[in-house]
Design a protein around this motif. Structure first.
Motif, PDB file in Angstrom:
ATOM      1  N   ALA A  83      41.827  20.407   0.708  1.00 33.59           N
ATOM      2  CA  ALA A  83      43.026  21.042   0.217  1.00 33.59           C
ATOM      3  C   ALA A  83      44.101  20.204   0.124  1.00 33.59           C
ATOM      4  N   ASP A  84      44.251  18.934   0.457  1.00 37.46           N
ATOM      5  CA  ASP A  84      45.196  17.923   0.357  1.00 37.46           C
ATOM      6  C   ASP A  84      44.941  17.021  -0.571  1.00 37.46           C
ATOM      7  N   VAL A  85      43.673  16.981  -1.443  1.00 34.14           N
ATOM      8  CA  VAL A  85      43.384  16.097  -2.515  1.00 34.14           C
ATOM      9  C   VAL A  85      43.808  17.057  -3.738  1.00 34.14           C
ATOM     10  N   THR A  86      44.743  16.272  -4.358  1.00 36.04           N
ATOM     11  CA  THR A  86      45.393  16.963  -5.601  1.00 36.04           C
ATOM     12  C   THR A  86      44.885  15.976  -7.040  1.00 36.04           C
ATOM     13  N   ARG A 141      34.712  16.880  20.284  1.00 35.54           N
ATOM     14  CA  ARG A 141      35.909  17.200  20.280  1.00 35.54           C
ATOM     15  C   ARG A 141      36.775  16.570  19.157  1.00 35.54           C
ATOM     16  N   LEU A 142      36.058  15.609  18.270  1.00 35.43           N
ATOM     17  CA  LEU A 142      36.704  15.064  17.363  1.00 35.43           C
ATOM     18  C   LEU A 142      37.747  16.033  16.300  1.00 35.43           C
ATOM     19  N   PRO A 143      38.855  15.672  15.907  1.00 35.97           N
ATOM     20  CA  PRO A 143      39.805  16.525  15.285  1.00 35.97           C
ATOM     21  C   PRO A 143      39.212  16.771  13.798  1.00 35.97           C
ATOM     22  N   VAL A 144      39.474  18.008  13.134  1.00 35.42           N
ATOM     23  CA  VAL A 144      39.059  18.106  11.773  1.00 35.42           C
ATOM     24  C   VAL A 144      39.681  16.960  10.945  1.00 35.42           C
ATOM     25  N   GLY A 145      38.895  16.413  10.051  1.00 30.92           N
ATOM     26  CA  GLY A 145      39.437  15.300   8.973  1.00 30.92           C
ATOM     27  C   GLY A 145      39.154  14.122   9.883  1.00 30.92           C
ATOM     28  N   SER A 146      38.401  13.902  10.719  1.00 30.36           N
ATOM     29  CA  SER A 146      38.077  12.593  11.523  1.00 30.36           C
ATOM     30  C   SER A 146      36.600  12.196  11.750  1.00 30.36           C
ATOM     31  N   ALA A 147      36.229  11.134  11.681  1.00 28.27           N
ATOM     32  CA  ALA A 147      34.715  10.838  11.741  1.00 28.27           C
ATOM     33  C   ALA A 147      34.535   9.642  12.680  1.00 28.27           C
ATOM     34  N   LEU A 148      33.715   9.354  13.464  1.00 27.73           N
ATOM     35  CA  LEU A 148      33.183   7.978  14.072  1.00 27.73           C
ATOM     36  C   LEU A 148      32.301   7.370  13.068  1.00 27.73           C
ATOM     37  N   CYS A 149      32.701   6.149  12.865  1.00 29.41           N
ATOM     38  CA  CYS A 149      31.722   5.469  11.870  1.00 29.41           C
ATOM     39  C   CYS A 149      31.058   4.187  12.478  1.00 29.41           C
TER      40      CYS A 149
END
Length: 289
Positions: free
Chosen positions: A248-251, A220-228
């Protein structure tokens, strides 16, 4: 030939073995002959058992369009790319007749790159020089699993040569056994959302058995998240959640700000840089990031 003083009925005899040993410091041609002498005189069935599979693989590779040279492109070697710190994207799929052939070519290149790094980059870590290898699908560059030892050596020995490895895979279960075992020994791993229960359980086992995370948390991790999970200076760190910017957010402006060490980006947020203010953190003890 068979029955000679050098090659016995069942292959190379003691004298030939000494020739092989003596040739190891000789010219490439002498080395090639010494290696070939191991096979001359073998019974046909034994020869086919030993040489059949490599010969078939080479036969597939000979006709691949990947070897065609484009006169409009400059010819460079792996030594050139490494020594000059070039940035290059290698596409092994275009021109390959099948995914299997693309895998074989990619795994060959990865192995040859490691050979060049060992030969050229001794002491690079102390000099602050690095080579970073990215692969968005490790399965494509690890072949059938016979490269498990090469990957393990890159993981364990690469750091002293300034080698940084950043590998990704859709599923750990899709990797060959030796490769999967090597991946589990990396010093830093990021587990993203997965719909596969087995992979989620694998992630939880890697993160620790203290009950902090469940397979459901991974799924159920949100998009843009990771467990490390991370190991620094041979010390296992407490697992944590990492949130990172989506593509898309990296300019270009964000990249420039991160590269120059300015943690505050143009939109007023803090860049996801490492402890040095750069884009990435320092390699973990195992040679990974």
């Amino acid at each position: 030939g068979s029955g000679s003083g050098l090659f016995g009925e069942h292959g190379v005899d003691g004298d030939a073995e000494r020739h092989v040993t003596a040739a190891r410091g000789a010219s490439p041609q002498a080395k090639a002959w010494a290696e070939w002498s191991r096979y001359v005189g073998l019974p046909a069935r034994t020869f086919e058992e030993r040489a059949g599979a490599p010969r078939n693989k080479l036969g597939e590779l000979i006709g691949v369009d990947l070897w065609a040279q484009d006169p409009a492109r400059a010819e460079v070697t792996l030594d050139d790319l490494i020594g000059q710190h070039r940035v290059v994207v290698m596409d092994f799929a275009t021109g390959a007749q099948s995914e299997r052939i693309a895998q074989r070519v990619a795994s060959m290149v990865l192995y040859l790159m490691w050979v060049s790094i060992r030969r050229m980059c001794d002491g690079w870590l102390a000099d602050g020089r690095t080579t970073t290898v990215y692969a968005d699908e490790l399965r494509m560059v690890s072949g059938s699993g016979s490269d498990g030892d090469a990957l393990m050596n890159m993981r364990d020995l690469g750091r002293s040569f300034g080698l940084r490895l950043v590998f990704g895979t859709q599923r750990v279960g899709s990797l060959a056994g030796p490769v999967a075992a090597t991946v589990k020994g990396f010093g830093a791993k990021m587990w993203l959302r997965t719909a596969n229960r087995e992979d989620a359980e694998e992630a939880v086992a890697d993160l620790g058995d203290d009950g902090s995370f469940s397979p459901g948390d991974v799924m159920r991790l949100p998009v843009g998240s990771a467990l490390c999970s991370m190991r620094v200076n041979d010390q296992v760190q407490t697992p944590f959640t990492l949130r990172f910017r989506l593509a898309a957010d990296v300019t270009p402006a964000w990249f420039e700000e991160v590269a120059t060490g300015d943690d505050t980006t143009s939109d007023g947020t803090v860049a996801d840089g490492g402890p040095d203010g750069g884009m990435f953190s320092r390699p973990a003890a195992g040679g990974s990031w």
